[in-house]
Design a protein around this motif. Structure first.
Motif, PDB file in Angstrom:
ATOM      1  N   ASN A 151      -3.489  -0.096  -4.266  1.00  0.00           N
ATOM      2  CA  ASN A 151      -4.838  -0.188  -4.825  1.00  0.00           C
ATOM      3  C   ASN A 151      -5.313   1.169  -5.315  1.00  0.00           C
ATOM      4  O   ASN A 151      -6.484   1.369  -5.609  1.00  0.00           O
ATOM      5  CB  ASN A 151      -5.825  -0.738  -3.779  1.00  0.00           C
ATOM      6  N   ARG A 152      -4.370   2.106  -5.436  1.00  0.00           N
ATOM      7  CA  ARG A 152      -4.701   3.460  -5.857  1.00  0.00           C
ATOM      8  C   ARG A 152      -4.050   3.767  -7.207  1.00  0.00           C
ATOM      9  O   ARG A 152      -3.130   3.075  -7.635  1.00  0.00           O
ATOM     10  CB  ARG A 152      -4.248   4.466  -4.794  1.00  0.00           C
ATOM     11  N   ASP A 153      -4.530   4.802  -7.864  1.00  0.00           N
ATOM     12  CA  ASP A 153      -3.983   5.226  -9.156  1.00  0.00           C
ATOM     13  C   ASP A 153      -2.828   6.192  -8.882  1.00  0.00           C
ATOM     14  O   ASP A 153      -3.031   7.399  -8.709  1.00  0.00           O
ATOM     15  CB  ASP A 153      -5.072   5.898  -9.992  1.00  0.00           C
ATOM     16  N   LEU A 154      -1.603   5.666  -8.850  1.00  0.00           N
ATOM     17  CA  LEU A 154      -0.451   6.495  -8.505  1.00  0.00           C
ATOM     18  C   LEU A 154      -0.177   7.559  -9.559  1.00  0.00           C
ATOM     19  O   LEU A 154       0.315   8.642  -9.237  1.00  0.00           O
ATOM     20  CB  LEU A 154       0.785   5.618  -8.311  1.00  0.00           C
ATOM     21  N   SER A 155      -0.478   7.258 -10.821  1.00  0.00           N
ATOM     22  CA  SER A 155      -0.263   8.264 -11.868  1.00  0.00           C
ATOM     23  C   SER A 155      -1.154   9.472 -11.636  1.00  0.00           C
ATOM     24  O   SER A 155      -0.706  10.621 -11.775  1.00  0.00           O
ATOM     25  CB  SER A 155      -0.535   7.657 -13.245  1.00  0.00           C
ATOM     26  N   ALA A 156      -2.422   9.236 -11.288  1.00  0.00           N
ATOM     27  CA  ALA A 156      -3.330  10.343 -11.001  1.00  0.00           C
ATOM     28  C   ALA A 156      -2.881  11.090  -9.750  1.00  0.00           C
ATOM     29  O   ALA A 156      -2.956  12.323  -9.688  1.00  0.00           O
ATOM     30  CB  ALA A 156      -4.754   9.822 -10.828  1.00  0.00           C
ATOM     31  N   MET A 157      -2.391  10.368  -8.753  1.00  0.00           N
ATOM     32  CA  MET A 157      -1.901  11.005  -7.535  1.00  0.00           C
ATOM     33  C   MET A 157      -0.668  11.859  -7.828  1.00  0.00           C
ATOM     34  O   MET A 157      -0.501  12.948  -7.280  1.00  0.00           O
ATOM     35  CB  MET A 157      -1.577   9.945  -6.482  1.00  0.00           C
ATOM     36  N   ALA A 158       0.207  11.360  -8.710  1.00  0.00           N
ATOM     37  CA  ALA A 158       1.396  12.131  -9.075  1.00  0.00           C
ATOM     38  C   ALA A 158       1.003  13.385  -9.838  1.00  0.00           C
ATOM     39  O   ALA A 158       1.572  14.465  -9.636  1.00  0.00           O
ATOM     40  CB  ALA A 158       2.346  11.266  -9.900  1.00  0.00           C
ATOM     41  N   ALA A 159       0.012  13.266 -10.727  1.00  0.00           N
ATOM     42  CA  ALA A 159      -0.432  14.424 -11.510  1.00  0.00           C
ATOM     43  C   ALA A 159      -1.036  15.500 -10.613  1.00  0.00           C
ATOM     44  O   ALA A 159      -0.926  16.691 -10.909  1.00  0.00           O
ATOM     45  CB  ALA A 159      -1.450  13.973 -12.552  1.00  0.00           C
ATOM     46  N   SER A 160      -1.666  15.066  -9.506  1.00  0.00           N
ATOM     47  CA  SER A 160      -2.271  16.039  -8.589  1.00  0.00           C
ATOM     48  C   SER A 160      -1.307  16.494  -7.496  1.00  0.00           C
ATOM     49  O   SER A 160      -1.687  17.280  -6.628  1.00  0.00           O
ATOM     50  CB  SER A 160      -3.521  15.429  -7.951  1.00  0.00           C
ATOM     51  N   GLU A 195       0.827  -1.207   0.000  1.00  0.00           N
ATOM     52  CA  GLU A 195       0.000   0.000   0.000  1.00  0.00           C
ATOM     53  C   GLU A 195       0.863   1.259   0.000  1.00  0.00           C
ATOM     54  O   GLU A 195       0.708   2.154   0.833  1.00  0.00           O
ATOM     55  CB  GLU A 195      -0.970  -0.004   1.187  1.00  0.00           C
ATOM     56  N   ILE A 196       1.749   1.326  -0.974  1.00  0.00           N
ATOM     57  CA  ILE A 196       2.689   2.450  -1.024  1.00  0.00           C
ATOM     58  C   ILE A 196       1.988   3.771  -1.312  1.00  0.00           C
ATOM     59  O   ILE A 196       2.519   4.840  -1.032  1.00  0.00           O
ATOM     60  CB  ILE A 196       3.801   2.170  -2.058  1.00  0.00           C
ATOM     61  N   GLY A 197       0.785   3.722  -1.852  1.00  0.00           N
ATOM     62  CA  GLY A 197       0.043   4.944  -2.095  1.00  0.00           C
ATOM     63  C   GLY A 197      -0.367   5.673  -0.829  1.00  0.00           C
ATOM     64  O   GLY A 197      -0.799   6.830  -0.898  1.00  0.00           O
ATOM     65  N   GLU A 198      -0.236   5.015   0.330  1.00  0.00           N
ATOM     66  CA  GLU A 198      -0.615   5.637   1.602  1.00  0.00           C
ATOM     67  C   GLU A 198       0.530   6.408   2.252  1.00  0.00           C
ATOM     68  O   GLU A 198       0.340   7.011   3.308  1.00  0.00           O
ATOM     69  CB  GLU A 198      -1.104   4.564   2.585  1.00  0.00           C
ATOM     70  N   LEU A 199       1.710   6.408   1.634  1.00  0.00           N
ATOM     71  CA  LEU A 199       2.862   7.099   2.231  1.00  0.00           C
ATOM     72  C   LEU A 199       2.634   8.606   2.266  1.00  0.00           C
ATOM     73  O   LEU A 199       2.174   9.196   1.285  1.00  0.00           O
ATOM     74  CB  LEU A 199       4.128   6.809   1.439  1.00  0.00           C
ATOM     75  N   SER A 200       3.011   9.228   3.372  1.00  0.00           N
ATOM     76  CA  SER A 200       2.958  10.685   3.452  1.00  0.00           C
ATOM     77  C   SER A 200       4.097  11.279   2.633  1.00  0.00           C
ATOM     78  O   SER A 200       5.091  10.601   2.348  1.00  0.00           O
ATOM     79  CB  SER A 200       3.090  11.132   4.912  1.00  0.00           C
ATOM     80  N   PRO A 201       4.001  12.547   2.208  1.00  0.00           N
ATOM     81  CA  PRO A 201       5.069  13.162   1.412  1.00  0.00           C
ATOM     82  C   PRO A 201       6.430  13.096   2.094  1.00  0.00           C
ATOM     83  O   PRO A 201       7.455  12.882   1.435  1.00  0.00           O
ATOM     84  CB  PRO A 201       4.593  14.609   1.250  1.00  0.00           C
ATOM     85  N   VAL A 218       0.082  14.640  -5.100  1.00  0.00           N
ATOM     86  CA  VAL A 218      -0.017  13.906  -3.844  1.00  0.00           C
ATOM     87  C   VAL A 218       1.084  12.856  -3.727  1.00  0.00           C
ATOM     88  O   VAL A 218       1.491  12.494  -2.613  1.00  0.00           O
ATOM     89  CB  VAL A 218      -1.409  13.237  -3.731  1.00  0.00           C
ATOM     90  N   PHE A 219       1.566  12.364  -4.851  1.00  0.00           N
ATOM     91  CA  PHE A 219       2.622  11.348  -4.860  1.00  0.00           C
ATOM     92  C   PHE A 219       3.771  11.843  -5.720  1.00  0.00           C
ATOM     93  O   PHE A 219       3.566  12.415  -6.789  1.00  0.00           O
ATOM     94  CB  PHE A 219       2.079  10.020  -5.418  1.00  0.00           C
ATOM     95  N   ARG A 220       5.002  11.602  -5.252  1.00  0.00           N
ATOM     96  CA  ARG A 220       6.178  12.116  -5.962  1.00  0.00           C
ATOM     97  C   ARG A 220       6.375  11.387  -7.291  1.00  0.00           C
ATOM     98  O   ARG A 220       6.429  10.150  -7.333  1.00  0.00           O
ATOM     99  CB  ARG A 220       7.428  11.945  -5.102  1.00  0.00           C
ATOM    100  N   GLU A 221       6.513  12.160  -8.367  1.00  0.00           N
ATOM    101  CA  GLU A 221       6.740  11.557  -9.674  1.00  0.00           C
ATOM    102  C   GLU A 221       8.068  10.817  -9.722  1.00  0.00           C
ATOM    103  O   GLU A 221       8.158   9.718 -10.298  1.00  0.00           O
ATOM    104  CB  GLU A 221       6.720  12.625 -10.768  1.00  0.00           C
ATOM    105  N   ASP A 222       9.112  11.385  -9.112  1.00  0.00           N
ATOM    106  CA  ASP A 222      10.425  10.731  -9.174  1.00  0.00           C
ATOM    107  C   ASP A 222      10.415   9.401  -8.425  1.00  0.00           C
ATOM    108  O   ASP A 222      11.086   8.444  -8.831  1.00  0.00           O
ATOM    109  CB  ASP A 222      11.532  11.643  -8.637  1.00  0.00           C
ATOM    110  N   LEU A 223       9.615   9.298  -7.361  1.00  0.00           N
ATOM    111  CA  LEU A 223       9.486   8.019  -6.666  1.00  0.00           C
ATOM    112  C   LEU A 223       8.699   7.017  -7.523  1.00  0.00           C
ATOM    113  O   LEU A 223       9.070   5.834  -7.605  1.00  0.00           O
ATOM    114  CB  LEU A 223       8.791   8.218  -5.320  1.00  0.00           C
TER     115      LEU A 223
END
Length: 467
Positions: free
Chosen positions: A278-287, A237-243, A289-294
């Protein structure tokens, strides 16, 4: 000579491509609808399918699972229109070899068709996949076979792997399969529950600490990164990581070096990275919320696990597998099953996927441990009620019986199941649109599905949305 199937309702295109295929030394079959395409796949050998997205009786991508399951598993080239800007993205996500935008010309078709046939020939010449250790991974359909092919590729390398899929689809099982089939199998498989990492103690948990580094540190302790040295580090569940924790992870993933809390010396860990979400990391990166480089570090190989409702052929073997394991655990005689029991399981939508199926089997066993044979009445009430509601919602409103049935009769099982699943999906999407006020981005967050998948479903059921 290759066998090409064109599924497109343009009769002029049929004549144009018939001549082109003859010049290229291939044969061309033509189907003007999805239904005709299904018949052509069943009755002939096909190497490549040219599939239009807009057909008189439905949306072309809905046929992708049937094409993959067809004899020889043909390659697919999607045909998109200029008025369908999402067609290319959906084609790629569906596993198509390539896509071509209309208007179709011989020049536009020849190169991708040639490359698809070359790839197909190379694939046929490869050595068969080595037998994988896949304990507890149960599946016989083409979707699972495709995922296992990726597991074999991943196990044969040290590349980072991202496993995506809805909750309960078995992401950790696949991560373990990659580990046990890799050269690192004799070393540790370390699980990091990213949703449970305390931000105040994250460096101590991940990097370890030395004695006296903080109050209560009465001895040196290795962190999870060090424990994974030589083995596999699984970030669940890496999508749950804080920045803040994302930044901490990225630093270590770049070179494998870190410093335990309170230490002056750096350590190094040679671990293989597997992540799951279970999350859309690409959408999170675009917004943001998730680091693109990670994200770039995580997804060298991507394995997307299908939801259980999309692999109905696996429900029966999964139910038998888990029931047999449970009977062994509880020291009970093996259970028998009625065919209606499996029909009810297949008609349910399984929002919790394989995990929910396993839990249901345990619940059934414990409540009916003395029953030698299981029937639909032994299933939990909520499952039976949903199946009955879906069945009731599929009854034809007019006096004419459904195709393939007699007056006063019942539809064939496959048609009943398809209608039940369609009705359940349609009802869920209505509620989702109501909860998200028609906003697809918000609907994606609520449902856990990607925006492209939702667009596909909304288009399938002709439901209005807004960006």
């Amino acid at each position: 000579m290759a066998h090409i199937l064109l599924i497109d309702d343009d009769a002029i295109l049929r004549e144009t491509f018939g001549g082109l295929m003859r010049r290229l030394g291939h044969t061309l079959d033509w189907a003007g609808s999805l239904e005709e395409g299904r018949l052509a796949l069943v009755h002939g050998r096909t190497d490549v399918v040219l599939l239009d997205l807009r057909l008189p009786d439905g949306y072309g991508l809905d046929m992708m699972p049937e094409i993959r399951a067809a004899p020889g598993s043909p390659e697919v080239i999607i045909v998109t229109g200029q008025e369908d800007p999402e067609g290319a993205a959906l084609a790629i996500k569906s596993g198509a070899w390539d896509y071509i935008q209309k208007p179709l010309t011989p020049h536009r078709v020849t190169l991708p068709l040639t490359r698809a046939l070359e790839y197909r020939a190379q694939k046929a010449a490869r050595r068969p996949r080595a037998v994988l250790k896949r304990e507890a991974i149960v599946g016989v359909g083409p979707a699972m076979e495709a995922c296992l092919d990726l597991v074999a590729q991943a196990a044969d390398s040290d590349a980072s792997v991202l496993i995506a899929g809805e909750t309960g689809t078995g992401k950790e099982l696949f991560a373990r399969a990659i580990h046990v089939n890799s050269p690192r199998a004799n070393n540790n498989f370390v699980v990091v529950d990213c949703a449970a990492l305390p931000e105040t103690l994250v460096e101590s948990v991940l990097f370890g600490h030395v004695k006296g580094a903080f109050t209560g540190a009465d001895r040196d302790r290795d962190g999870l990164f060090k424990l994974a040295d030589g083995g596999t580090l699984f970030l669940d569940e890496i999508g749950e990581l804080s920045p803040g924790i994302q930044k901490t992870f990225l630093r270590v993933l770049q070179d494998g070096r870190f410093r335990p809390v309170g230490s002056k010396n750096e350590l190094q860990s040679d671990f293989r990275l597997v992540s799951a979400t279970n999350r859309d990391l690409s959408a999170m990166a675009a917004s943001g919320v998730f680091r693109e480089d990670l994200l770039y570090r995580l997804r060298t190989i991507v394995i997307t696990l299908p939801a259980l409702r999309l692999r109905a052929e696996d429900i029966k073997p999964l139910a038998i597998h888990y029931m047999n394991r449970l009977c062994e655990r509880y020291r009970l005689p093996t259970k028998g099953f009625s065919e209606e029991f499996f029909q009810a399981l297949a008609a349910y939508t399984w929002p919790g996927n394989v995990r929910e199926l396993c839990s249901t089997m345990e619940r059934v066993l414990l409540q009916h441990r003395t029953e030698p044979v299981l029937y639909p009445k032994h299933l939990p009430d909520e499952i039976r009620i949903q199946v009955l509601k879906a069945s009731a919602g599929c009854e034809p409103s007019g006096p004419a019986p459904a195709e393939g049935t007699e007056a006063g009769g019942v539809p064939p099982w496959k048609e009943f199941r398809r209608q039940a699943l369609d009705e359940a999906e349609r009802g869920y999407l209505r509620e989702l649109l109501r909860a998200s006020a028609g906003n697809v981005s918000r609907a994606a967050r609520l449902s856990g599905l990607s925006p492209s998948r939702l667009y596909d479903l909304f288009r399938k059921y002709n439901m209005p949305t807004r960006p």
